[in-house]
Design a protein around this motif. Structure first.
Motif, PDB file in Angstrom:
ATOM      1  N   VAL A 299       5.339   2.611 -12.677  1.00 52.43           N
ATOM      2  CA  VAL A 299       5.066   1.530 -11.252  1.00 52.43           C
ATOM      3  C   VAL A 299       3.355   1.638 -11.747  1.00 52.43           C
ATOM      4  CG1 VAL A 299       6.556   1.052  -8.663  1.00 52.43           C
ATOM      5  CG2 VAL A 299       4.360   2.874  -9.505  1.00 52.43           C
ATOM      6  N   VAL A 300       2.880   0.276 -11.350  1.00 53.17           N
ATOM      7  CA  VAL A 300       1.196   0.238 -11.792  1.00 53.17           C
ATOM      8  C   VAL A 300       0.529   0.250 -10.657  1.00 53.17           C
ATOM      9  CG1 VAL A 300      -0.274  -0.774 -13.412  1.00 53.17           C
ATOM     10  CG2 VAL A 300       1.396  -0.415 -14.457  1.00 53.17           C
ATOM     11  N   LEU A 301      -0.580   1.445 -10.275  1.00 54.57           N
ATOM     12  CA  LEU A 301      -1.157   1.351  -9.347  1.00 54.57           C
ATOM     13  C   LEU A 301      -2.869   1.124  -9.333  1.00 54.57           C
ATOM     14  CD1 LEU A 301       0.507   4.600  -7.478  1.00 54.57           C
ATOM     15  CD2 LEU A 301       0.991   2.225  -6.799  1.00 54.57           C
ATOM     16  N   GLU A 302      -3.142   0.283  -8.688  1.00 56.28           N
ATOM     17  CA  GLU A 302      -4.175   0.197  -8.700  1.00 56.28           C
ATOM     18  C   GLU A 302      -5.354   1.243  -7.431  1.00 56.28           C
ATOM     19  OE1 GLU A 302      -7.332  -3.093  -8.734  1.00 56.28           O
ATOM     20  OE2 GLU A 302      -5.619  -3.780  -6.885  1.00 56.28           O
ATOM     21  N   ILE A 303      -6.169   1.912  -7.910  1.00 57.84           N
ATOM     22  CA  ILE A 303      -6.601   2.993  -6.510  1.00 57.84           C
ATOM     23  C   ILE A 303      -7.977   2.494  -6.676  1.00 57.84           C
ATOM     24  CG2 ILE A 303      -5.046   4.780  -7.900  1.00 57.84           C
ATOM     25  CD1 ILE A 303      -7.165   5.769  -9.906  1.00 57.84           C
TER      26      ILE A 303
ATOM     27  N   VAL B 163      -3.522   2.465 -12.970  1.00 54.44           N
ATOM     28  CA  VAL B 163      -2.874   3.384 -13.358  1.00 54.44           C
ATOM     29  C   VAL B 163      -0.872   3.625 -13.665  1.00 54.44           C
ATOM     30  CG1 VAL B 163      -4.704   5.265 -12.556  1.00 54.44           C
ATOM     31  CG2 VAL B 163      -3.722   5.059 -11.134  1.00 54.44           C
ATOM     32  N   ARG B 164      -0.852   4.252 -14.181  1.00 51.18           N
ATOM     33  CA  ARG B 164       0.327   4.306 -13.947  1.00 51.18           C
ATOM     34  C   ARG B 164       0.847   5.317 -13.851  1.00 51.18           C
ATOM     35  NH1 ARG B 164       4.459   0.806 -16.211  1.00 51.18           N
ATOM     36  NH2 ARG B 164       3.381  -0.451 -17.566  1.00 51.18           N
ATOM     37  N   PHE B 165       2.085   4.643 -12.734  1.00 49.26           N
ATOM     38  CA  PHE B 165       3.108   6.883 -12.125  1.00 49.26           C
ATOM     39  C   PHE B 165       4.554   6.343 -12.521  1.00 49.26           C
ATOM     40  CE2 PHE B 165      -1.128   6.759  -9.710  1.00 49.26           C
ATOM     41  CZ  PHE B 165      -1.179   8.168  -9.901  1.00 49.26           C
ATOM     42  N   VAL B 166       4.982   7.310 -12.029  1.00 43.46           N
ATOM     43  CA  VAL B 166       7.255   6.911 -12.378  1.00 43.46           C
ATOM     44  C   VAL B 166       6.422   6.890 -10.751  1.00 43.46           C
ATOM     45  CG1 VAL B 166       6.792   8.703 -14.410  1.00 43.46           C
ATOM     46  CG2 VAL B 166       6.875   9.739 -12.337  1.00 43.46           C
ATOM     47  N   LYS B 167       7.748   6.464 -10.631  1.00 49.07           N
ATOM     48  CA  LYS B 167       8.491   6.220  -8.852  1.00 49.07           C
ATOM     49  C   LYS B 167       8.484   7.436  -7.918  1.00 49.07           C
ATOM     50  CE  LYS B 167      10.651   1.596  -9.189  1.00 49.07           C
ATOM     51  NZ  LYS B 167      12.070   0.884  -9.537  1.00 49.07           N
TER      52      LYS B 167
ATOM     53  N   THR C 198      -2.616   0.759  -4.403  1.00 50.41           N
ATOM     54  CA  THR C 198      -1.668  -0.318  -4.116  1.00 50.41           C
ATOM     55  C   THR C 198      -1.035  -1.004  -5.142  1.00 50.41           C
ATOM     56  OG1 THR C 198      -4.288  -1.345  -3.006  1.00 50.41           O
ATOM     57  CG2 THR C 198      -2.602  -3.433  -3.229  1.00 50.41           C
ATOM     58  N   VAL C 199       0.150  -1.391  -5.006  1.00 53.22           N
ATOM     59  CA  VAL C 199       1.234  -1.457  -6.272  1.00 53.22           C
ATOM     60  C   VAL C 199       1.181  -2.775  -6.920  1.00 53.22           C
ATOM     61  CG1 VAL C 199       3.358  -1.914  -6.649  1.00 53.22           C
ATOM     62  CG2 VAL C 199       3.188   0.032  -4.576  1.00 53.22           C
ATOM     63  N   VAL C 200       0.550  -2.822  -8.259  1.00 53.95           N
ATOM     64  CA  VAL C 200       0.592  -3.882  -9.089  1.00 53.95           C
ATOM     65  C   VAL C 200       1.530  -4.346  -9.690  1.00 53.95           C
ATOM     66  CG1 VAL C 200      -1.254  -4.826 -10.720  1.00 53.95           C
ATOM     67  CG2 VAL C 200      -1.968  -3.147  -9.280  1.00 53.95           C
ATOM     68  N   GLU C 201       2.349  -3.414  -9.944  1.00 57.17           N
ATOM     69  CA  GLU C 201       3.604  -3.785 -11.200  1.00 57.17           C
ATOM     70  C   GLU C 201       4.487  -3.171 -10.838  1.00 57.17           C
ATOM     71  OE1 GLU C 201       4.366  -4.240 -15.803  1.00 57.17           O
ATOM     72  OE2 GLU C 201       2.754  -4.888 -14.929  1.00 57.17           O
ATOM     73  N   VAL C 202       6.154  -3.609 -10.834  1.00 50.09           N
ATOM     74  CA  VAL C 202       6.978  -2.731 -10.878  1.00 50.09           C
ATOM     75  C   VAL C 202       8.062  -2.977 -11.923  1.00 50.09           C
ATOM     76  CG1 VAL C 202       8.964  -1.940  -9.246  1.00 50.09           C
ATOM     77  CG2 VAL C 202       6.775  -2.706  -8.411  1.00 50.09           C
TER      78      VAL C 202
ATOM     79  N   ARG D  77       1.060  -0.553  -0.298  1.00 52.03           N
ATOM     80  CA  ARG D  77      -0.008   0.049  -0.548  1.00 52.03           C
ATOM     81  C   ARG D  77       0.714   0.939  -0.364  1.00 52.03           C
ATOM     82  NH1 ARG D  77      -4.128   0.757  -1.082  1.00 52.03           N
ATOM     83  NH2 ARG D  77      -5.110   2.366   0.278  1.00 52.03           N
ATOM     84  N   VAL D  78       0.902   2.263  -0.568  1.00 50.33           N
ATOM     85  CA  VAL D  78       1.689   3.139  -1.113  1.00 50.33           C
ATOM     86  C   VAL D  78       0.616   4.130  -1.355  1.00 50.33           C
ATOM     87  CG1 VAL D  78       3.057   2.141  -2.173  1.00 50.33           C
ATOM     88  CG2 VAL D  78       1.781   3.530  -3.575  1.00 50.33           C
ATOM     89  N   LEU D  79       1.258   5.832  -1.086  1.00 53.31           N
ATOM     90  CA  LEU D  79       0.580   7.573  -1.022  1.00 53.31           C
ATOM     91  C   LEU D  79       1.593   8.018  -2.111  1.00 53.31           C
ATOM     92  CD1 LEU D  79      -1.756   9.005   0.853  1.00 53.31           C
ATOM     93  CD2 LEU D  79       0.414   9.921   1.634  1.00 53.31           C
ATOM     94  N   THR D  80       0.657   8.056  -2.540  1.00 52.71           N
ATOM     95  CA  THR D  80       1.438   9.143  -4.122  1.00 52.71           C
ATOM     96  C   THR D  80       1.543  10.497  -3.352  1.00 52.71           C
ATOM     97  OG1 THR D  80      -0.679   9.748  -5.222  1.00 52.71           O
ATOM     98  CG2 THR D  80       0.747   7.725  -5.604  1.00 52.71           C
ATOM     99  N   THR D  81       2.779  11.470  -3.930  1.00 58.11           N
ATOM    100  CA  THR D  81       2.580  12.887  -3.900  1.00 58.11           C
ATOM    101  C   THR D  81       1.531  13.791  -3.875  1.00 58.11           C
ATOM    102  OG1 THR D  81       3.343  13.562  -6.093  1.00 58.11           O
ATOM    103  CG2 THR D  81       4.798  13.109  -4.199  1.00 58.11           C
ATOM    104  N   SER D  82       0.080  13.120  -4.822  1.00 58.68           N
ATOM    105  CA  SER D  82      -1.339  13.957  -4.913  1.00 58.68           C
ATOM    106  C   SER D  82      -1.917  13.358  -3.403  1.00 58.68           C
ATOM    107  CB  SER D  82      -1.431  13.281  -6.314  1.00 58.68           C
ATOM    108  OG  SER D  82      -1.882  12.026  -5.959  1.00 58.68           O
ATOM    109  N   GLY D  83      -1.750  12.581  -2.544  1.00 60.16           N
ATOM    110  CA  GLY D  83      -1.993  12.017  -1.904  1.00 60.16           C
ATOM    111  C   GLY D  83      -2.952  10.654  -1.811  1.00 60.16           C
ATOM    112  N   MET D  84      -3.360  10.377  -3.127  1.00 61.80           N
ATOM    113  CA  MET D  84      -3.935   9.053  -3.206  1.00 61.80           C
ATOM    114  C   MET D  84      -4.121   7.893  -2.681  1.00 61.80           C
ATOM    115  SD  MET D  84      -5.057   7.900  -7.509  1.00 61.80           S
ATOM    116  CE  MET D  84      -5.354   9.733  -7.620  1.00 61.80           C
ATOM    117  N   ARG D  85      -3.657   7.355  -2.068  1.00 62.59           N
ATOM    118  CA  ARG D  85      -3.594   5.498  -1.612  1.00 62.59           C
ATOM    119  C   ARG D  85      -4.028   4.323  -2.878  1.00 62.59           C
ATOM    120  NH1 ARG D  85      -5.900   8.030   3.149  1.00 62.59           N
ATOM    121  NH2 ARG D  85      -4.112   8.223   4.664  1.00 62.59           N
TER     122      ARG D  85
END
Length: 164
Positions: A75-79, A85-89, A66-70, A56-64
């Motif tokens: 990273v690919v996060l399940e919001i 969605v895909r985010f940069v690390k 779950t990491v799906v793929e690295v 479980r991660v918290l992004t810089t935009s405040g979104m919690r």
């Protein structure tokens, strides 16, 4: 005139104090600004490289999420369920611990749904206030407009479209 300038330069202060200031100022900047910042940057890089799927991660935009793929750079996060969605690390601010509650607001909303699940009607009146006002207005016999008198209990139904 030349001797006056030499005397003024000699009486301005000691050379040892000036040398000490030249050495002390960069050391203060290093220990108070540069070193802590580089330590934080190093910890952030270690955290981002140690992410694993399922965390479980918290992004810089405040979104919690779950990491799906690295990947190497992202990273690919399940919001939400089925929303990935895909985010940069670098967009991941911190890895959350498992004992932290996911959403405190959701727990509060679920508890409140049972109380407010009596249909679509919402009671907007104050208990006992309108009845006393109606009795008082009738006993005085005042000639007031109908708009200014309290109407009693009002039930409002929720609708999909707001009225204009």
């Amino acid at each position: 005139m030349g001797s006056e300038l030499i005397l003024a330069a000699e009486s301005g202060g000691s050379g040892a104090f000036n040398l000490l200031l030249l050495v002390a100022v960069p050391l203060v900047f290093y220990f108070l600004l540069i070193r802590p910042q580089s330590r934080r940057r190093k910890q952030q890089m270690e955290m981002q490289n140690a992410m694993t799927p399922g965390a479980r991660v918290l992004t810089t935009s405040g979104m919690r999420a779950t990491v799906v793929e690295v990947d190497d750079d992202g990273v690919v996060l399940e919001i939400a369920d089925g929303v990935e969605v895909r985010f940069v690390k670098a967009a991941v601010m911190q890895v959350l611990k498992d004992d932290e509650p996911e959403d405190l607001d959701d727990e509060h909303d679920e508890a409140g749904e049972d109380e407010a699940d009596d249909g679509d009607a919402v009671d907007l009146s104050k208990d006992g206030v309108e009845d006393a006002a109606d009795d008082e207005a009738e006993s005085e016999g005042a000639d007031e407009d109908e708009e200014s008198k309290p109407k009693g209990r009002t039930k409002v139904k929720a609708s999909d479209k707001p009225s204009a």
